[in-house]
Design an enzyme around this catalytic site. Structure first.
Site, PDB file in Angstrom:
ATOM      1  N   LEU A 186       1.870  -3.252  -0.339  1.00 24.42           N
ATOM      2  CA  LEU A 186       1.405  -3.594  -1.692  1.00 24.42           C
ATOM      3  C   LEU A 186      -0.072  -3.260  -1.849  1.00 24.42           C
ATOM      4  CD1 LEU A 186       3.344  -6.940  -1.587  1.00 24.42           C
ATOM      5  CD2 LEU A 186       3.847  -5.048  -3.160  1.00 24.42           C
ATOM      6  N   LYS A 212      -8.699  -2.996  10.552  1.00 24.62           N
ATOM      7  CA  LYS A 212      -8.626  -2.031   9.439  1.00 24.62           C
ATOM      8  C   LYS A 212      -9.899  -2.066   8.573  1.00 24.62           C
ATOM      9  CE  LYS A 212      -6.917   0.643   6.221  1.00 24.62           C
ATOM     10  NZ  LYS A 212      -6.711   2.063   6.409  1.00 24.62           N
ATOM     11  N   LYS A 246     -12.162  -0.967  -2.813  1.00 22.16           N
ATOM     12  CA  LYS A 246     -11.385  -2.192  -2.538  1.00 22.16           C
ATOM     13  C   LYS A 246     -11.608  -2.654  -1.095  1.00 22.16           C
ATOM     14  CE  LYS A 246      -7.389  -2.482  -0.779  1.00 22.16           C
ATOM     15  NZ  LYS A 246      -6.008  -2.413  -0.338  1.00 22.16           N
TER      16      LYS A 246
HETATM   17  P1  NAD Z   1       0.197   2.192  -4.524  1.00 25.10           P
HETATM   18  O1  NAD Z   1      -0.510   1.491  -5.627  1.00 25.10           O
HETATM   19  O2  NAD Z   1       0.557   3.625  -4.669  1.00 25.10           O
HETATM   20  O3  NAD Z   1       1.581   1.399  -4.208  1.00 25.10           O
HETATM   21  C1  NAD Z   1       1.740   0.012  -4.295  1.00 25.10           C
HETATM   22  C2  NAD Z   1       3.143  -0.289  -4.843  1.00 25.10           C
HETATM   23  O4  NAD Z   1       3.337  -1.709  -4.903  1.00 25.10           O
HETATM   24  C3  NAD Z   1       3.369   0.254  -6.271  1.00 25.10           C
HETATM   25  O5  NAD Z   1       4.555   1.007  -6.302  1.00 25.10           O
HETATM   26  C4  NAD Z   1       3.488  -1.017  -7.108  1.00 25.10           C
HETATM   27  O6  NAD Z   1       4.336  -0.865  -8.221  1.00 25.10           O
HETATM   28  C5  NAD Z   1       4.052  -1.996  -6.090  1.00 25.10           C
HETATM   29  N1  NAD Z   1       3.849  -3.388  -6.466  1.00 25.10           N
HETATM   30  C6  NAD Z   1       2.718  -3.984  -6.929  1.00 25.10           C
HETATM   31  N2  NAD Z   1       2.940  -5.300  -7.158  1.00 25.10           N
HETATM   32  C7  NAD Z   1       4.237  -5.533  -6.828  1.00 25.10           C
HETATM   33  C8  NAD Z   1       5.056  -6.692  -6.857  1.00 25.10           C
HETATM   34  N3  NAD Z   1       4.591  -7.878  -7.277  1.00 25.10           N
HETATM   35  N4  NAD Z   1       6.347  -6.583  -6.455  1.00 25.10           N
HETATM   36  C9  NAD Z   1       6.832  -5.388  -6.043  1.00 25.10           C
HETATM   37  N5  NAD Z   1       6.098  -4.241  -5.992  1.00 25.10           N
HETATM   38  C10 NAD Z   1       4.820  -4.328  -6.386  1.00 25.10           C
HETATM   39  O7  NAD Z   1      -0.670   1.942  -3.222  1.00 25.10           O
HETATM   40  P2  NAD Z   1      -0.611   2.777  -1.841  1.00 25.10           P
HETATM   41  O8  NAD Z   1      -1.525   3.925  -1.918  1.00 25.10           O
HETATM   42  O9  NAD Z   1       0.831   2.969  -1.482  1.00 25.10           O
HETATM   43  O10 NAD Z   1      -1.292   1.714  -0.849  1.00 25.10           O
HETATM   44  C11 NAD Z   1      -0.611   0.570  -0.404  1.00 25.10           C
HETATM   45  C12 NAD Z   1      -1.506  -0.156   0.582  1.00 25.10           C
HETATM   46  O11 NAD Z   1      -1.804   0.711   1.682  1.00 25.10           O
HETATM   47  C13 NAD Z   1      -2.866  -0.568  -0.002  1.00 25.10           C
HETATM   48  O12 NAD Z   1      -3.214  -1.835   0.502  1.00 25.10           O
HETATM   49  C14 NAD Z   1      -3.816   0.511   0.495  1.00 25.10           C
HETATM   50  O13 NAD Z   1      -5.150   0.048   0.623  1.00 25.10           O
HETATM   51  C15 NAD Z   1      -3.219   0.826   1.851  1.00 25.10           C
HETATM   52  N6  NAD Z   1      -3.517   2.182   2.352  1.00 25.10           N
HETATM   53  C16 NAD Z   1      -3.443   3.260   1.516  1.00 25.10           C
HETATM   54  C17 NAD Z   1      -3.730   4.536   2.011  1.00 25.10           C
HETATM   55  C18 NAD Z   1      -3.664   5.750   1.106  1.00 25.10           C
HETATM   56  O14 NAD Z   1      -4.138   6.828   1.525  1.00 25.10           O
HETATM   57  N7  NAD Z   1      -3.096   5.641  -0.092  1.00 25.10           N
HETATM   58  C19 NAD Z   1      -4.064   4.699   3.357  1.00 25.10           C
HETATM   59  C20 NAD Z   1      -4.097   3.594   4.196  1.00 25.10           C
HETATM   60  C21 NAD Z   1      -3.803   2.327   3.678  1.00 25.10           C
END
Ligand code: NAD
Length: 297
Positions: free
Chosen positions: A64, A170, A245
């Site tokens: 999430l 992290k 963030k």
């Molecule tokens: P994203 O916003 O693309 O995906 C998050 C998903 O969660 C979305 O599909 C959203 O609709 C869903 N969501 C939100 N609230 C919800 C709820 N109440 N119930 C069900 N689903 C819900 O984010 P992301 O890029 O996939 O990143 C996810 C996590 O991983 C974050 O914490 C981010 O910091 C971390 N992260 C991201 C990356 C990157 O390169 N994108 C790399 C390392 C870590």
């Protein structure tokens, strides 16, 4: 194994696909219907509610955006903890603050659900390739139970210590990354303004004591490297808003533990300024644009 997966965004969707490829029986949920449909097309079963999801799972994984979303999904009135059977294992791979991670895990444990924090690094490419690094905060026995599942999505699985320490690792890593990226951006821009060829400067730094990942693998100065966001207008990669963030998580955690993060606070302000200028969607290495007189990208 019957796995429930919540949060099918940029990271979650490819991670879920790798679980399907490994032969797991996957039930998935997201608040965005099209995200659910995309993973359902690859063979997962959609769940309309979290209650429906946990009814069919022996293992629940969440990916999430941040702490408030994790609180809603686990602790909300219709959340995971309200419906899950004792014994079901819970793993949260979102990047969130260690305090929330520990609180949710301790409430899960109190009702008989072992829970680990397991944030990742490796970005969307690593998620698609199944080469993520998982930083796990869990007791040894729980770590051994979840490791085989994480190994279908990642290459390096590290136990950092007990609950919350995966998140600590992290946010500390990303604190170093933000500060080093800003340092490289500052030095590369100064060198350019003083008349040295940026490629020559980078090659000197990369064989001298200034060498770091932000310089030798992800250089922010356009034209210095191929295959990095700086070579494609800072598209893709790791968004500046996500870095903002993570810096907020680090500075908040520092406040709670009365620990100074002087450069971290400055880095957070620079990323906030960059985001306020409308650039939060660019890769985080685009922060160099704050330093370049021509604003060149
Ligand atoms: P994203 O916003 O693309 O995906 C998050 C998903 O969660 C979305 O599909 C959203 O609709 C869903 N969501 C939100 N609230 C919800 C709820 N109440 N119930 C069900 N689903 C819900 O984010 P992301 O890029 O996939 O990143 C996810 C996590 O991983 C974050 O914490 C981010 O910091 C971390 N992260 C991201 C990356 C990157 O390169 N994108 C790399 C390392 C870590």
């Amino acid at each position: 194994m019957k796995i429930g997966f919540v949060g099918l965004g940029n990271m979650g969707a490819p991670m879920a696909r790798n679980l399907l490829k490994a032969g797991h029986d996957l039930v998935v949920h997201d608040v965005v219907r099209t995200n659910v449909d995309a993973v359902a097309a690859a063979g997962a079963r959609p769940a309309a509610t979290l209650r429906d999801l946990v009814a069919h799972a022996e293992f629940v994984l969440t990916m999430l955006p941040s702490s408030p979303h994790v609180r809603t999904v686990y602790l909300g009135e219709d959340g995971v903890l309200a419906a899950v059977r004792p014994g079901v294992v819970l793993v949260d791979s979102s990047t969130i603050d260690p305090h929330t991670a520990r609180e949710v895990a301790s409430r899960a444990a109190a009702q008989g659900n072992p829970m680990a924090d397991a944030p990742v690094s490796g970005g969307t490419n690593g998620a698609a390739a199944g080469t993520l690094t998982f930083m796990v905060g869990a007791a040894e026995a729980l770590y051994e139970r979840i490791r085989p599942v994480l190994a279908t999505m990642g290459k390096t699985i590290v136990r950092c210590g007990d609950s919350g320490t995966g998140q600590v690792a992290k946010i500390c890593n990303n604190l170093v990354l933000a500060i080093s990226m800003i340092g490289v951006a500052e030095a590369m821009s100064l060198g350019d303004a003083l008349g040295i060829d940026p490629k020559v400067l980078a090659s000197i730094v990369n064989t001298s004591s200034g060498r770091c990942w932000s310089s030798d693998t992800y250089n922010p100065f356009p034209g210095v490297m191929d295959n990095v966001p700086a070579a494609r207008g800072y598209c893709g990669g790791f968004g500046a808003d996500l870095m903002l963030k993570d810096l907020g998580l680090a500075t908040d955690a520092a406040k709670q533990s009365r620990q100074p993060v002087v450069l971290g606070a400055a880095a957070e302000q620079l990323y906030r300024l960059f985001s306020a200028q409308g650039h939060g969607g660019l890769d985080f290495s685009a922060i160099i644009q704050l330093y370049r007189k021509d604003g060149a990208s």
